[in-house]
Design an enzyme around this catalytic site. Structure first.
Site, PDB file in Angstrom:
ATOM      1  CG  ASP A  49      -0.235   0.053   2.551  1.00  0.00           C
ATOM      2  OD1 ASP A  49      -0.859   0.565   3.509  1.00  0.00           O
ATOM      3  OD2 ASP A  49       0.923  -0.376   2.637  1.00  0.00           O
ATOM      4  CG  ASN A  79       0.404   3.425   4.122  1.00  0.00           C
ATOM      5  OD1 ASN A  79       0.229   3.455   5.330  1.00  0.00           O
ATOM      6  ND2 ASN A  79       1.384   2.734   3.551  1.00  0.00           N
ATOM      7  CG  HIS A  86       7.259   0.299   9.736  1.00  0.00           C
ATOM      8  ND1 HIS A  86       7.396   0.129  11.103  1.00  0.00           N
ATOM      9  CD2 HIS A  86       6.865   1.578   9.564  1.00  0.00           C
ATOM     10  CE1 HIS A  86       7.091   1.257  11.730  1.00  0.00           C
ATOM     11  NE2 HIS A  86       6.785   2.149  10.819  1.00  0.00           N
ATOM     12  CG  ASP A  87       5.935  -1.665   4.529  1.00  0.00           C
ATOM     13  OD1 ASP A  87       5.318  -0.726   3.986  1.00  0.00           O
ATOM     14  OD2 ASP A  87       5.490  -2.282   5.510  1.00  0.00           O
ATOM     15  CG  PHE A 144      -2.055   1.485   9.563  1.00  0.00           C
ATOM     16  CD1 PHE A 144      -1.810   1.069   8.262  1.00  0.00           C
ATOM     17  CD2 PHE A 144      -3.166   2.290   9.803  1.00  0.00           C
ATOM     18  CE1 PHE A 144      -2.647   1.459   7.216  1.00  0.00           C
ATOM     19  CE2 PHE A 144      -4.009   2.684   8.769  1.00  0.00           C
ATOM     20  CZ  PHE A 144      -3.747   2.268   7.476  1.00  0.00           C
ATOM     21  CG  ASN A 145       0.238  -2.863   7.419  1.00  0.00           C
ATOM     22  OD1 ASN A 145      -0.247  -1.874   6.846  1.00  0.00           O
ATOM     23  ND2 ASN A 145       1.490  -3.222   7.273  1.00  0.00           N
ATOM     24  CB  THR A 147       4.601  -4.193   2.921  1.00  0.00           C
ATOM     25  OG1 THR A 147       4.275  -3.648   1.626  1.00  0.00           O
ATOM     26  CG2 THR A 147       5.762  -5.164   2.800  1.00  0.00           C
ATOM     27  CG  ASP A 151       3.963   0.021   1.553  1.00  0.00           C
ATOM     28  OD1 ASP A 151       3.726   0.977   2.317  1.00  0.00           O
ATOM     29  OD2 ASP A 151       3.431  -1.099   1.675  1.00  0.00           O
TER      30      ASP A 151
HETATM   31  O1  RIB Z   1       2.539   0.150  10.804  1.00  0.00           O
HETATM   32  C1  RIB Z   1       3.399   0.281   9.706  1.00  0.00           C
HETATM   33  C2  RIB Z   1       2.750  -0.215   8.462  1.00  0.00           C
HETATM   34  O2  RIB Z   1       1.599   0.570   8.179  1.00  0.00           O
HETATM   35  C3  RIB Z   1       3.649  -0.081   7.224  1.00  0.00           C
HETATM   36  O3  RIB Z   1       3.330  -1.094   6.311  1.00  0.00           O
HETATM   37  C4  RIB Z   1       3.259   1.257   6.667  1.00  0.00           C
HETATM   38  O4  RIB Z   1       3.459   1.330   5.240  1.00  0.00           O
HETATM   39  C5  RIB Z   1       1.785   1.273   6.957  1.00  0.00           C
HETATM   40  O5  RIB Z   1       1.122   0.586   5.919  1.00  0.00           O
HETATM   41 CA    CA Z   2       2.737  -0.542   4.036  1.00  0.00          CA
END
Ligand code: RIB
Ligand code: CA
Length: 308
Positions: A9, A38, A237-238, A164-165, A123, A14
């Protein structure tokens, strides 16, 4: 050589994960699928194509997927990634339209055409992955594993409880974590310990066009983390989830039982990880508990520097 599909996303991190995959000979990127997360799926799809355009990879297929979570209302993360989903990138509009097929259909056809099982790197919210498993149950035998960025043993980042994801689509996450596919969970516990620093960003900016793109995105994205956490660096993160597929020595993982909270706030989307065997939960995920941050950041800078 490991064949992978990147479901994402974009989203700044990403985008970095996608660039890392394109720069790494250890993986063959079969294609990219996108999901609402996102930003809207229209924007995340356009962003994936914009990033591929930046490194002249018009050959890589992009297929758009779910417009919203399975059950929950859609909530985009404009507060982190901006109205475009890639604020600060400076990238032009996408050069092409996405493939005229839904992401899960594209993944199913691609998996069916491969001689060996494929790794799915997810991701974003897991909506596409859950829909894929529901519509095409045969893919459970065609996926080597799902490496996902998401969850947290400890504190969350969209609520105190949840990352979040998985918060965005907890029902989809439940479907994935209760499948028979091997799952590797790369959560905030490790991504927050591998911050991209201004010094590394200077190296990236001097390395390649892709490095300059990452540096441009970082300037916007890192400010969010400075304001919230007071950090002088930002987690990618990703890219750490993607790096795990490229170099299996970056993360320490433990095979543990993980349960997804599909209830209401304040615990919506929480990943309950039975790290110390307190419960009788059957282990269903390889959970990242340790990270060699310097090794990861060195790999990231070196590989991105190989791109145009
Ligand atoms: O919490 C981090 C995640 O949420 C990452 O994948 C970032 O791109 C958002 O999508
Ligand atoms: Ca992401």
């Amino acid at each position: 050589m490991r064949r992978i599909i990147h479901d994402c996303d974009p989203g700044h991190d990403d985008a970095v994960a996608l660039l890392l995959a394109l720069a790494s000979p250890e993986v063959e990127l079969l294609g990219v699928t996108t999901v609402a997360g996102n930003q809207t799926v229209e924007k995340t799809t356009a962003n994936a194509i914009r990033v591929l355009d930046c490194v002249q990879r018009e050959d890589v297929a992009v297929a758009g997927g779910a417009t919203r979570p399975l059950v929950r209302e859609r909530h985009v993360a404009a507060h982190v990634h901006g109205e475009t989903g890639l604020d600060g990138s400076g990238l032009p509009s996408p050069s092409r339209a996405p493939a005229p097929v839904h992401a899960i259909d594209w993944i199913a056809r691609t998996l069916a055409s491969q001689p060996d099982p494929v790794t799915l790197v997810a991701t974003g919210p897991l909506t596409n992955v859950a829909l894929l498993l529901a519509r095409y149950p045969e893919v459970e035998g065609q996926l080597e594993q799902i490496v996902l960025m998401g969850g947290a043993i400890g504190e969350g980042n969209i609520t105190p409880a949840a990352e979040f994801n998985l918060w965005a689509d907890p029902e989809a996450a439940h479907r994935v974590f209760t499948s028979t596919v091997k799952v590797t969970m790369v959560g905030l516990d490790v991504t927050h310990r591998a911050l991209l620093t201004p010094e590394r960003v200077e190296q990236l900016a001097a390395s390649s066009g892709a490095g300059r793109l990452v540096a441009n995105m970082y300037a916007f994205y890192a400010e969010v983390y400075r304001r919230r956490y007071g950090w002088s660096g930002a987690p990618v993160h990703d890219a750490l989830a993607m790096a795990h597929v490229i170099d299996g020595n970056l993360l320490e993982t433990q095979h543990r039982g993980v349960v997804i909270d599909t209830g209401p706030e304040p615990s919506r989307g929480r990943t309950y990880v039975d790290r110390w065997g307190i419960s009788e939960w059957t282990p269903n995920a390889h959970v990242a508990v340790g990270v060699d941050a310097e090794r990861f950041l060195t790999l990231l800078v070196e590989r991105i520097g190989r791109l145009p």
